[in-house]
Design an enzyme around this catalytic site. Structure first.
Site, PDB file in Angstrom:
ATOM      1  CG  HIS A 427      14.925  -3.246 140.200  1.00 46.43           C
ATOM      2  ND1 HIS A 427      15.588  -3.212 138.987  1.00 46.43           N
ATOM      3  CD2 HIS A 427      13.986  -4.235 140.098  1.00 46.43           C
ATOM      4  CE1 HIS A 427      15.061  -4.137 138.189  1.00 46.43           C
ATOM      5  NE2 HIS A 427      14.093  -4.770 138.845  1.00 46.43           N
ATOM      6  CG  ASP A 480      18.062  -1.123 138.369  1.00 48.40           C
ATOM      7  OD1 ASP A 480      18.399  -1.535 139.501  1.00 48.40           O
ATOM      8  OD2 ASP A 480      17.135  -1.596 137.684  1.00 48.40           O
ATOM      9  CB  SER A 585      14.976  -7.578 137.350  1.00 46.50           C
ATOM     10  OG  SER A 585      14.118  -6.621 136.811  1.00 46.50           O
TER      11      SER A 585
HETATM   12  N1  ARG Z   1      11.747  -4.908 136.481  1.00 46.86           N
HETATM   13  C1  ARG Z   1      11.472  -6.170 135.946  1.00 46.86           C
HETATM   14  C2  ARG Z   1      11.865  -7.276 136.934  1.00 46.86           C
HETATM   15  O1  ARG Z   1      11.940  -7.036 138.125  1.00 46.86           O
HETATM   16  C3  ARG Z   1      12.159  -6.361 134.678  1.00 46.86           C
HETATM   17  C4  ARG Z   1      11.268  -5.885 133.579  1.00 46.86           C
HETATM   18  C5  ARG Z   1      11.824  -5.984 132.274  1.00 46.86           C
HETATM   19  N2  ARG Z   1      10.691  -5.671 131.379  1.00 46.86           N
HETATM   20  C6  ARG Z   1      10.781  -5.650 130.126  1.00 46.86           C
HETATM   21  N3  ARG Z   1       9.741  -5.390 129.458  1.00 46.86           N
HETATM   22  N4  ARG Z   1      11.883  -5.934 129.483  1.00 46.86           N
HETATM   23  O2  ARG Z   1      11.971  -8.439 136.584  1.00 46.86           O
END
Ligand code: ARG
Length: 635
Positions: A427, A480, A585
């Site tokens: 993503h 992902d 992420s």
């Molecule tokens: N999807 C998020 C990003 O783009 C990562 C989120 C991780 N969240 C969490 N609570 N561990 O950075």
């Protein structure tokens, strides 16, 4: 045994006929007499004796007694001696009379002799002549003393002629060999070993055409520290046959063989010139048969000391000389890899020896080793690991596999898994539902901090998003996972090292402590900002059921909560306060086994950050091993 004779035809006479079986053995001697001897012979006789002895012998006939009525030209009664229709003598009269030569033995030119005794009836009164008596014996022909027949066939033997009873054979002086024709002596071409450092060889009779039926063997063998080079002269011709598949060495050839290699067959009209055999022994086999004609070949051979040349350099390692004069025969070198970042698969170092064929070898292998990178073993200690669960600063690259991605101004994490490969979340590499272009990805690694972003990034060569990743509404984070291939390979050092990939069948044991790193990980009270330095936190692997319950609970009160699948796992602490967050992420969740960190998870999603009773969700990397290896192999 008695003498042999046969009456082949009788005019009108009463001579007892005797029959000689046609296959009877020839005899070596015998005697014969006129009919009724020693009483007077009857008239009207025509008696014939055919004598033969073994081939290779002549017949010596001695007339021991002769008493045949004398007439002029012996044209009344006579004894005629013939060899194959040729009259050797015709006798009549008495042996004592001076006018007949019958006392001298008669020698047949070959191994047969015919005697014909003829009487007529012109003597009506009883005559008193008693005829003849003769003996014969086989006499060995001395073929060797026969003169050159002068018909172009040459003397019987080109060198030594040995007469034997009934036959002869040829023999040759030392250094020569009797050819299959049993007549010609050829300079010996068999079993000759050339052990000098240089020498000369040529086909038998060279520069004259090679005789047929040759089977010559020459061996050149010098000390093992030398290698032999053959230098064929221009004057080269070995019969070849044009076939549909091109010229072939069918009837004649010169085969060059060296130990352990395919032999090569030479023929044709073009000199092979120089042949570097890379061997200290060479065998040459020259073959001719009855077909075709070869004008032959000649060569000089020389030798020089075996030199293996510079050993191949070793990437991420080196080579050192252990012994011997540089690169020459029996020199020994040792390869090593740049520990602790690289290692040789077999052991710490490998020795190669310069062998006789000019190749560096280690246990029969001439393949230069390769250094493999060491994964998951940081050289600097990650403090407090496994003892406390606390978010700590991660000053200069204590987590050497962590990479910082700047994707069009958005920050994400990633991890080095090979010298050309970065693993991250899918993503982070999609935008507006489409994969982003590789040009928009900037990759930073090594001693990274926020200022690093001002420095020069590494570029991506290609981007590989997992084919099953399909997340248009940010509700489906299944698969992902993505890989970035780097333009140039990385050389690993204490600040950049790969993390290991999960072992086949790796397990995620609940409550095991993992290490998550990122630039936005914060203490509970801190603001979510891009921190100056890489931070890391220790989080526990959460039981899948616990996590699923927590997600379902969120779904009761909130819309747009993604689904949890078995390709994901959760990590965190029950009381909250420690988590990865937005901007992390793609970063690594590392577990440690046997002192090695392996990439168990990829930071993927969460609902909020650090809240009690909620967890961060990570891609379960072990489920994607096949795709990872396949992608790295095919790209
Ligand atoms: N999807 C998020 C990003 O783009 C990562 C989120 C991780 N969240 C969490 N609570 N561990 O950075």
């Amino acid at each position: 045994m008695g003498w042999t004779y046969c009456v082949i035809w009788c005019l009108c006479l009463s001579v007892s006929e005797c029959w000689q079986p046609p296959n009877s053995e020839p005899v070596m001697q015998g005697e014969l007499q006129s009919p009724q001897y020693p009483r007077p012979y009857p008239p009207n006789l025509l008696t014939q004796w055919d004598i033969w002895v073994p081939e290779g012998y002549q017949i010596q006939l001695s007339i021991t007694h002769l008493d045949i009525k004398a007439s002029s030209g012996c044209n009344q009664d006579s004894l005629t001696v013939l060899h194959e229709q040729k009259v050797l003598g015709k006798f009549c009269g008495q042996e004592n009379s001076a006018d007949h030569p019958g006392k001298e033995p008669i020698l047949s030119p070959g191994n047969t002799l015919t005697l014909i005794f003829q009487t007529n009836d012109s003597t009506p009164e009883l005559q008193q002549h008693i005829g003849f008596s003769a003996t014969y014996k086989a006499i060995d022909i001395d073929e060797c003393s026969q003169s050159d027949p002068g018909d172009g066939s040459g003397p019987l033997c080109t060198q030594i002629c040995v007469n034997t009873p009934g036959s002869y054979h040829c023999s040759c002086y030392t250094g020569y060999k009797l050819h299959l024709d049993q007549h010609t002596c050829l300079s010996s071409c068999d079993g000759c070993i050339y052990d000098k450092r240089e020498g000369h060889l040529a086909s038998p009779a060279y520069p004259h055409p090679s005789p047929p039926f040759l089977s010559c063997k020459y061996i050149i063998s010098v000390e093992p520290s030398f290698t032999i080079t053959l230098n064929f002269t221009d004057n080269f011709h070995i019969d070849n046959v044009d076939t549909e598949q091109g010229p072939r060495c069918l009837h004649h050839w010169l085969q060059v063989s060296t130990p352990g290699r395919e032999p090569m067959k030479l023929c044709g009209g073009k000199s092979p010139g120089l042949i570097a055999t890379n061997s200290n022994t060479v065998r040459l086999d020259y073959h001719t048969d009855a077909e075709g004609l070869s004008r032959g070949w000649s060569l000089d051979y020389s030798t020089h000391v075996v030199d293996c040349g510079e050993p191949e350099p070793l990437l991420n390692g080196g080579v050192t000389y252990l012994s011997g004069s540089q690169n020459q025969y029996h020199s020994v070198v040792q390869y090593h890899c740049n520990e602790p970042f690289y290692t040789l698969p077999g052991g710490r170092n490998v020795t190669f020896t310069c062998e006789a064929d000019g190749k560096w070898r280690s246990n029969h292998s001439d393949v230069t080793p390769t250094c493999v990178s060491v994964c998951g073993q940081p050289t600097k200690l990650i403090s407090t690991y496994q003892r406390t669960i606390a978010s700590s600063e991660g000053p200069d690259s204590k987590i050497p596999w962590h990479v910082l991605l700047n994707i069009d101004g958005r920050i994400a994490g990633g991890m080095v898994i090979a010298d050309r490969w970065i693993m991250t979340a899918a993503h982070t590499l999609t935008h507006d539902r489409k994969p982003i272009s590789k040009e928009t990805v900037q990759i930073y690694m090594g001693p990274i901090n926020a200022k690093t972003l001002l420095g020069s990034p590494v570029s991506a060569a290609s981007i590989h998003i997992h084919p099953e990743y399909n997340n248009p509404d940010f509700l489906d984070y299944n698969s992902d996972i993505a890989l970035i291939k780097l333009q140039d390979p990385i050389t690993f050092n204490s600040s950049v090292m790969p993390i290991c990939l999960p072992a086949e069948g790796a397990t995620y044991v609940t409550d095991t402590i993992g290490l998550v790193s990122g630039f936005t990980i914060t203490e509970p009270d801190n603001q979510r900002i891009l921190t100056n330095d890489l931070k890391y936190v220790h989080l526990l692997v959460v039981e899948q059921e616990t996590c699923s319950n927590s997600v379902n609970k969120l779904k009761e009160t909130m819309d747009n909560v993604p689904d949890l699948t078995n390709n994901m796992f959760c990590a965190g602490v029950p009381e909250g306060g420690k988590d990865s967050c937005h901007g992390d992420s793609g970063g690594p969740f590392a577990l440690r086994d046997d002192g090695r960190f392996w990439a168990a998870g990829i930071v993927s999603w969460g609902v909020g950050c650090r809240n009690q009773g909620t967890y961060g969700v990570y891609t379960r990397v072990a489920n994607y091993l096949d795709w990872i290896y396949k992608t790295m192999q095919e790209n």
